[in-house]
Design a protein around this motif. Structure first.
Motif, short mmCIF file in Angstrom:
data_model
loop_
_atom_site.label_atom_id
_atom_site.label_comp_id
_atom_site.label_asym_id
_atom_site.label_seq_id
_atom_site.Cartn_x
_atom_site.Cartn_y
_atom_site.Cartn_z
N ASP A 1 28.24 84.06 23.98
CA ASP A 1 27.67 82.68 24.38
C ASP A 1 27.58 81.97 23.13
N ILE A 2 28.74 81.55 22.32
CA ILE A 2 28.75 81.01 21.20
C ILE A 2 27.88 79.77 20.72
N PRO A 3 28.08 78.70 21.69
CA PRO A 3 27.25 77.49 21.21
C PRO A 3 25.84 77.77 21.65
N GLY A 4 25.53 78.91 22.67
CA GLY A 4 24.27 79.27 22.84
C GLY A 4 23.46 79.68 21.65
N GLY B 1 23.39 99.58 39.47
CA GLY B 1 23.48 98.10 40.42
C GLY B 1 24.62 97.37 39.84
N GLU B 2 25.29 96.44 40.94
CA GLU B 2 26.18 95.44 40.50
C GLU B 2 25.98 94.80 39.17
N ASP B 3 25.02 94.09 38.77
CA ASP B 3 24.82 93.18 37.53
C ASP B 3 24.08 93.75 36.50
N ALA B 4 24.00 95.26 36.62
CA ALA B 4 23.12 95.78 35.67
C ALA B 4 23.91 95.42 34.22
N VAL B 5 25.21 95.28 34.06
CA VAL B 5 25.54 94.96 32.78
C VAL B 5 26.40 93.62 32.84
N ARG B 6 26.14 92.48 32.27
CA ARG B 6 26.60 91.17 32.47
C ARG B 6 28.02 91.17 31.78
N PRO C 1 32.83 75.22 26.42
CA PRO C 1 33.44 75.73 24.99
C PRO C 1 34.48 76.69 24.95
N LEU C 2 35.53 75.93 24.57
CA LEU C 2 36.81 76.73 24.23
C LEU C 2 36.57 78.17 23.40
N CYS C 3 35.62 78.16 22.47
CA CYS C 3 35.47 79.20 21.57
C CYS C 3 35.23 80.42 22.42
N ARG C 4 34.11 80.22 23.34
CA ARG C 4 33.71 81.26 24.28
C ARG C 4 34.88 81.89 24.97
N VAL D 1 20.99 86.21 22.13
CA VAL D 1 22.12 85.72 22.54
C VAL D 1 23.46 86.37 22.14
N LEU D 2 23.40 87.00 20.97
CA LEU D 2 24.67 87.68 20.61
C LEU D 2 24.61 89.05 21.15
N ARG D 3 23.65 89.59 21.07
CA ARG D 3 23.18 90.85 21.55
C ARG D 3 23.42 91.21 23.05
N GLN D 4 23.41 90.14 23.81
CA GLN D 4 23.76 90.00 25.22
C GLN D 4 25.05 90.76 25.71
N THR D 5 26.01 90.24 24.73
CA THR D 5 27.28 90.59 25.23
C THR D 5 28.05 91.47 23.94
N ASN D 6 27.65 91.56 22.65
CA ASN D 6 27.98 92.16 21.72
C ASN D 6 27.02 93.09 20.97
N SER D 7 27.38 94.36 21.02
CA SER D 7 26.62 95.45 20.46
C SER D 7 26.69 95.84 19.02
N LEU D 8 27.72 95.13 18.52
CA LEU D 8 27.81 95.31 16.81
C LEU D 8 28.27 93.98 16.26
N PRO D 9 27.37 93.12 16.31
CA PRO D 9 27.63 91.87 15.70
C PRO D 9 27.64 91.90 14.17
N ALA D 10 27.02 92.56 13.68
CA ALA D 10 27.28 92.52 12.07
C ALA D 10 28.66 93.21 11.49
N VAL D 11 29.20 93.97 12.38
CA VAL D 11 30.45 94.56 12.24
C VAL D 11 31.55 93.25 12.67
#
Ligand SMILES: Cc1cc2nc3c(=O)[nH]c(=O)nc-3n(C[C@H](O)[C@H](O)[C@H](O)COP(=O)(O)OP(=O)(O)OC[C@H]3O[C@@H](n4cnc5c(N)ncnc54)[C@H](O)[C@@H]3O)c2cc1C
Ligand code: SF4
Length: 478
Positions: A66-69, A473-478, A55-58, A85-95
């Motif tokens: 994860d836009i297609p997700g 820990g290393e992967d605490a935040v993706r 997905p080029l959008c991502r 899915v939105l919240r995994q990487t974006n804490s302000l999706p409505a904004v």
């Protein structure tokens, strides 16, 4: 053939239009211009996505949603899953769904845009966030709220704009105790005091802040970093890390005669009076601001569009945007420019102010402009304006200067150990966001200069990932 070279199948349906208030109605009110998709419109638009394997959008999204997700879950009728899915990487999706420049980010990269219109990713993001919030109130944040940390970890954020809110969102979801120190009496940074109500309703921002409060983030307003409290003192008080997200809100002026006349504002002051001071809600709030009859706004970016459209809504008879290049070179988002023109804002292009003229009471009565012509491209690739010597006066009673900002010196001067760039912004490690002071991070406009909400959030995410990596820990935040 890979996704980059494959010619996309033409989508069966055109891009679903966004319902919006008609221009003649919205030009005189402060209600949100765009009204948001209904469930059927969102489903129709989601059905246009090709679910690309690459997905080029991502790649075009600074926080790599994860836009297609999320679109796949929406298509399957799983709106809550889409939200997660939105919240995994974006804490302000409505904004972000409202104010991100999607046309140059995710939608600018969407493969459907090569032959036709891209999927309306921002509108879908907004739909998912709004409809989830309508049903779930403040319980919006996903994440590992019950994470058991080896010891209490405390992080201070200075400033409460999107960069700091992102740090607070990620880290508090991991169980870190985050305290946000904000100089103003309201939280949200430019989202609250800069971007007007008709583009980003303040309740949307307050909802996001409340969600963080519910996760345990402590907010302290009327605290000026560098004055009420020093960065060094925060570390001495036992904060494990400090994030500086103070933005770059000090207005630039042109240093031409007449800038101190009554009726000449910086866009920052004008928009703050209207948004934060609620001058738009007169007479309920009696905030002093000139309700200009004839207004000129100087500049061609988003801030200029917001100021011009605000002046219209406060009752101006004429509003001109004065810009020294042409319409094609304006840095504003196309949608904002088109909305402004539809509402009745006029353009005075290839013109540059020489002086503001006042009456005997020092009130602004006109501006003297000099006609420009376009010369060779400058470092930004845009053709530079050059003076022609031809001058003319534009009668105005209000001037709003929107030609950019620079960092506020209060925090920087009180923290001399911070290494600054030649332009006066904080220098950070681009991978981690750490400054020249160990344990002190920075991000957003105070590092990049005036940029975008999503780039400030991307910086917040990098810093949160780095702080979490150090203490959890290393992967605490993706
Ligand atoms: C009018 C306007 C319209 C815009 N429109 C868009 C748009 O449509 N889309 C888009 O993507 N971007 C837009 N932007 C840009 C975007 O808002 C910024 O890039 C973004 O908000 C930067 O985030 P930040 O976290 O760095 O800081 P900011 O949002 O600037 O927040 C910084 C906060 O820190 C506080 N602060 C400052 N100094 C101190 C101190 N010493 N102690 C404590 N607190 C302090 C400030 O009061 C403020 O609340 C716009 C900007 C403006 C001004
Ligand atoms: S939004 Fe566009 S690029 Fe992204 S998966 Fe769907 S069709 Fe492909």
């Amino acid at each position: 053939m890979n996704e980059k070279t494959k010619t996309p199948k033409k989508p069966k349906t055109p891009r679903t239009p966004m319902p919006e208030q008609p221009p003649f109605v919205r030009a005189r009110n402060f209600l949100e211009v765009t009204l948001g998709y209904a469930a059927e419109q969102a489903a129709l638009e989601a059905s246009r996505c090709l679910q690309c394997k690459t997905p080029l959008c991502r790649k075009g999204c600074p926080v790599e949603i994860d836009i297609p997700g999320f679109i796949a879950r929406l298509r399957a009728g799983d709106r809550d899953g889409a939200y997660a899915v939105l919240r995994q990487t974006n804490s302000l999706p409505a904004v972000c769904g409202r104010v991100c420049p999607q046309e140059v980010q995710c939608e600018g990269s969407c493969i459907l845009g090569k032959k036709g219109e891209p999927v309306a990713i921002g509108r879908l993001e907004r739909y998912v966030a709004d409809s989830f919030a309508a049903e779930n109130g403040c319980m919006q944040l996903t994440g590992q709220a019950t994470c058991s940390l080896p010891r209490e970890i405390r992080v201070a954020c200075i400033g409460s704009g999107p960069s700091s809110l992102t740090v607070a969102g990620y880290l508090s979801a991991l169980g870190v105790k985050v305290t946000v120190f904000e100089a103003l009496h309201e939280l949200g940074g430019v989202l609250i005091y800069g971007i007007p109500e008709f583009r980003l309703p303040k309740d949307v921002v307050r909802r996001e802040v409340d969600a963080m409060r519910a996760l345990g983030v402590e907010f302290k307003t009327n605290w000026v970093g560098g004055r009420t409290i020093l960065v060094r003192e925060l570390l001495d008080q036992g904060f494990d890390a400090v994030f500086i997200g103070v933005g770059a809100g000090l207005p630039r002026f042109m240093d031409i005669p007449g800038e101190s006349l009554i009726g000449v504002y910086s866009a920052n002051e004008y928009l703050t009076r209207v948004n934060l001071g609620r001058a738009y809600a007169f007479p309920e709030y009696d905030t002093p601001v000139t309700r200009g009859r004839h207004v000129a706004v100087f500049g061609g970016g988003n801030v200029a569009m917001d100021a011009a459209r605000t002046a219209l809504r406060l009752g101006a008879e004429s509003v001109h945007i004065v810009y020294r290049r042409t319409k094609g070179e304006m840095p504003a988002r196309r949608e904002e420019l088109e909305h402004a023109l539809e509402e009745g804002v006029k353009l005075e292009i290839l013109a540059n102010p020489l002086r503001y003229n006042g009456d005997e009471n020092r009130r602004l009565v006109s501006v003297t402009l000099e006609r420009q012509k376009l010369g060779e491209p400058d470092a930004s690739g845009r053709r530079s304006p050059a003076p022609t010597g031809e001058t003319f006066d534009l009668p105005i009673d209000t001037a709003i200067i929107a030609i950019g900002t620079r960092p506020n010196p209060i925090l920087l001067e009180s923290t001399p150990e911070l290494k600054l760039s030649k332009r006066g912004y904080i220098e950070v490690d681009p991978e981690t966001g750490e400054t020249s002071i160990p344990g002190v991070y920075a991000g957003g406009d105070i590092v990049t200069g005036a940029a975008t909400v999503i780039s400030a959030m991307g910086a917040g995410r990098r810093a949160a990932r780095s702080i979490a990596g150090k203490f959890i820990g290393e992967d605490a935040v993706r």
